[in-house]
Design a protein around this motif. Structure first.
Motif, PDB file in Angstrom:
ATOM      1  N   HIS A   1       0.838  -1.224  -0.091  1.00 17.41           N
ATOM      2  CA  HIS A   1       0.024  -0.031   0.087  1.00 17.41           C
ATOM      3  C   HIS A   1       0.806   1.119  -0.045  1.00 17.41           C
TER       4      HIS A   1
ATOM      5  N   THR B   1       1.297   4.028  -3.261  1.00 20.61           N
ATOM      6  CA  THR B   1       1.090   5.414  -3.028  1.00 20.61           C
ATOM      7  C   THR B   1       2.182   6.177  -3.442  1.00 20.61           C
TER       8      THR B   1
ATOM      9  N   CYS C   1       2.057   8.893  -6.576  1.00 20.36           N
ATOM     10  CA  CYS C   1       2.306  10.177  -6.396  1.00 20.36           C
ATOM     11  C   CYS C   1       3.544  10.917  -7.115  1.00 20.36           C
TER      12      CYS C   1
ATOM     13  N   TRP D   1      -6.283  12.818  -2.126  1.00 16.61           N
ATOM     14  CA  TRP D   1      -5.756  11.595  -0.849  1.00 16.61           C
ATOM     15  C   TRP D   1      -6.538  11.916   0.186  1.00 16.61           C
TER      16      TRP D   1
ATOM     17  N   GLY E   1      -5.885   6.912   3.017  1.00 13.03           N
ATOM     18  CA  GLY E   1      -4.554   6.539   2.359  1.00 13.03           C
ATOM     19  C   GLY E   1      -4.814   6.421   0.823  1.00 13.03           C
TER      20      GLY E   1
ATOM     21  N   LEU F   1      -6.224   6.993  -3.035  1.00 15.84           N
ATOM     22  CA  LEU F   1      -5.907   8.048  -3.863  1.00 15.84           C
ATOM     23  C   LEU F   1      -7.274   7.811  -4.864  1.00 15.84           C
TER      24      LEU F   1
END
Length: 247
Positions: free
Chosen positions: A42, A46, A50, A113, A131, A133
């Motif tokens: 996870h 992320t 990003c 987010w 958490g 997106l």
């Protein structure tokens, strides 16, 4: 604070892959951070989303050159955490008033987010994990940033459901309606069967720092209820009402 812990772990993961001379396996990252592979996965997803990490064909991770670039955010981590804590009671109030899930998100590049949520007490409810997106053009939280926060939906407007707005003209028209009504709407545009409303949250200087929203299943949220949720979310108590342009 869940946000602070999540960011801390993410930075640890970034430090780890940046310190290596070759790409890192997920197993190595999990071991270095002292977490299980699910949590490590996870975190890395992320970082990839990003733009701070890349995953190669062998499913190994390495940093991008973005870590050497200055951050573009107008708000510091401390300001975001302060906003999260200050607006937590508002999320609880929204759930008490509506019975639906309430959530808060910040802008990360071209996505929102999720940094906090309060679950609905009802058996049938919407769940947006902290958490996660989500895109800007088809979520209420994302449209709030497009309408009130100066964000832009770049690139192709991906279709997620038959109701997703996929042309610039239709999205621009919706952003105009959003500004006029004071809140954004997701009418089953990101996930079928889910309808949402969202509004901006401003800092003391009048800059948008986050968005808060309410989501519910379409079987409970018809057109009249959707409009009612919009009225509720725009009237929720704010931390600094004299600085909040919504009031």
């Amino acid at each position: 604070m869940r946000l602070l812990q999540s960011l801390s772990r993410g930075l640890e993961a970034l430090d780890y892959i940046a310190s290596r001379s070759e790409p890192a396996r997920l197993t190595d990252i999990a071991e270095a951070l002292g977490v299980d592979k699910s949590n490590a996965s996870h975190l890395m997803k992320t970082l990839v989303a990003c733009g701070y990490a890349l995953q190669d064909a062998a499913r190994r991770y390495q940093p991008t050159d973005k870590i050497a670039q200055p951050a573009r955010s107008e708000h510091s981590l401390a300001e975001i955490i302060a906003a999260k804590e200050a607006w937590r009671p508002a999320l609880e109030t929204l759930v008490a008033q509506t019975g639906e899930c309430a959530h808060m998100a910040v802008l990360v590049r071209d996505r929102v987010w999720y940094i906090d949520k309060v679950d609905s007490p009802l058996p049938l409810k919407v769940d947006h994990p902290i958490g996660a997106l989500s895109p800007l053009h088809c979520t209420a939280l994302g449209k709030a940033f497009l309408a009130f926060g100066g964000a832009e939906a770049e690139g192709q407007l991906t279709s997620y459901t038959p109701k997703t707005l996929t042309t610039r003209k239709s999205l621009d028209e919706e952003i105009g309606r959003t500004r006029a009504r004071g809140y954004a709407v997701d009418d089953e545009e990101f996930a079928q069967g889910i309808r949402c409303v969202a509004r901006p949250v401003y800092d003391a200087g009048g800059r948008m720092i986050a968005a808060i929203g309410v989501s519910g299943p379409s079987v409970r949220v018809d057109d009249a209820r959707l409009a009612e949720l919009g009225r509720i979310i725009t009237s929720v108590s704010v931390v600094q009402p004299e600085k909040d342009p919504i009031e």
